[in-house]
Design a protein around this motif. Structure first.
Motif, PDB file in Angstrom:
ATOM      1  N   PHE A  48       0.835  -1.203   0.000  1.00  0.00           N
ATOM      2  CA  PHE A  48       0.000   0.000   0.000  1.00  0.00           C
ATOM      3  C   PHE A  48       0.870   1.254   0.000  1.00  0.00           C
ATOM      4  N   LEU A  49       1.866   1.287   0.866  1.00  0.00           N
ATOM      5  CA  LEU A  49       2.735   2.455   0.955  1.00  0.00           C
ATOM      6  C   LEU A  49       3.562   2.640  -0.313  1.00  0.00           C
ATOM      7  N   ASP A  50       3.897   1.523  -0.971  1.00  0.00           N
ATOM      8  CA  ASP A  50       4.625   1.617  -2.236  1.00  0.00           C
ATOM      9  C   ASP A  50       3.742   2.176  -3.352  1.00  0.00           C
ATOM     10  N   ALA A  51       2.427   1.868  -3.268  1.00  0.00           N
ATOM     11  CA  ALA A  51       1.516   2.239  -4.350  1.00  0.00           C
ATOM     12  C   ALA A  51       0.906   3.620  -4.183  1.00  0.00           C
ATOM     13  N   VAL A  52       0.844   4.113  -2.965  1.00  0.00           N
ATOM     14  CA  VAL A  52       0.144   5.369  -2.685  1.00  0.00           C
ATOM     15  C   VAL A  52       1.135   6.451  -2.267  1.00  0.00           C
ATOM     16  N   PRO A  53       1.171   7.581  -2.987  1.00  0.00           N
ATOM     17  CA  PRO A  53       2.030   8.695  -2.548  1.00  0.00           C
ATOM     18  C   PRO A  53       1.637   9.140  -1.146  1.00  0.00           C
ATOM     19  N   HIS A  54       2.628   9.308  -0.297  1.00  0.00           N
ATOM     20  CA  HIS A  54       2.334   9.652   1.089  1.00  0.00           C
ATOM     21  C   HIS A  54       3.505  10.413   1.696  1.00  0.00           C
ATOM     22  N   SER A  55       3.258  11.009   2.844  1.00  0.00           N
ATOM     23  CA  SER A  55       4.322  11.679   3.598  1.00  0.00           C
ATOM     24  C   SER A  55       3.964  11.632   5.070  1.00  0.00           C
ATOM     25  N   THR A  56       4.959  11.721   5.921  1.00  0.00           N
ATOM     26  CA  THR A  56       4.733  11.779   7.356  1.00  0.00           C
ATOM     27  C   THR A  56       5.283  13.099   7.885  1.00  0.00           C
ATOM     28  N   ARG A  57       4.672  13.559   8.972  1.00  0.00           N
ATOM     29  CA  ARG A  57       5.143  14.802   9.577  1.00  0.00           C
ATOM     30  C   ARG A  57       4.852  14.775  11.070  1.00  0.00           C
ATOM     31  N   CYS A  58       5.766  15.329  11.841  1.00  0.00           N
ATOM     32  CA  CYS A  58       5.578  15.459  13.279  1.00  0.00           C
ATOM     33  C   CYS A  58       5.089  16.868  13.612  1.00  0.00           C
ATOM     34  N   PHE A  59       4.152  16.961  14.552  1.00  0.00           N
ATOM     35  CA  PHE A  59       3.582  18.236  14.967  1.00  0.00           C
ATOM     36  C   PHE A  59       3.830  18.437  16.456  1.00  0.00           C
TER      37      PHE A  59
END
Length: 216
Positions: A24-35
């Motif tokens: 799923f992570l390979d197929a879907v553009p994504h990003s993570t961020r800390c707040f």
């Protein structure tokens, strides 16, 4: 580091294997961020094009009325935020979403996956689990209405805590709200909430220590 276990906490990924999560992570553009605590995740008046999955921490859904801001809901690990605005295409004109504590979020577009992920063998599984999770929103709203409809402050507090206990599947659970925020959440004054909590503790109806609540 983002791992399959982070995704599997969410109801829409609960039936995914570790391999499915990686695919799923390979197929879907994504990003993570800390707040940081108090940092804004989504501003009111903006268009939300990617939903966010809370990997760690908690966020507050806040509504402003004049100079006063009220916490309408609290979301934690495994829960999705922003998806109603992404899916509907409407501008977020009703709430400010802020990190309550140090929080990490995963951003991705559900719409992109719906449009482009049909060939993946877990596509229908994700859609089914996502719709089941999405249907919880009106249920949560109804629970909030039930809390607000209780006649006394004590009844509001006990109904609110009972709901949290049921969600945690334990009589002991962590309350990610201070007394001021709790008062806002149930539509009361901080001083009144403080007094009533003191009475509930004195009568041994509940314990409250370092943010942890235990129903006795």
């Amino acid at each position: 580091m983002l791992t399959p276990a982070h995704l599997q906490r969410a109801s829409c990924f609960q039936h995914f294997s570790d391999e499915d999560c990686v695919r799923f992570l390979d197929a879907v553009p994504h990003s993570t961020r800390c707040f940081a605590p108090g940092e804004t995740v989504f501003l009111p008046g903006t268009t939300i094009r990617r939903s966010a999955l809370i990997l760690s921490g908690h966020v507050h859904i806040c509504h402003a009325a004049g100079d006063t801001e009220t916490i309408a809901a609290v979301y934690g690990p495994g829960e999705l935020i922003g998806c109603s605005f992404e899916l509907s295409g409407t501008v977020n004109d009703c709430c400010c979403i802020r990190a309550a504590v140090q929080s990490q979020l995963l951003f991705f577009s559900i719409l992109d996956f719906i449009r482009n992920g049909t060939q993946l063998n877990f596509y229908s599984r994700f859609i089914e689990d996502f719709l089941r999770s999405y249907a919880q929103a009106p249920i949560s709203l109804n629970r909030t209405i039930q809390v607000m409809s209780e006649k006394t402050l004590r009844e509001k507090l006990l109904r609110f805590f009972s709901d949290l206990s049921r969600d945690a599947d334990s009589r002991r659970f962590y309350l990610s709200l201070n007394q001021e925020q709790l008062a806002q959440r149930i539509g009361s004054e901080r001083s009144s909430v403080c007094r009533e909590l003191g009475k509930l503790r004195q009568e041994r109806i509940l314990k409250l220590e370092n943010g942890w609540v235990e129903l006795l």
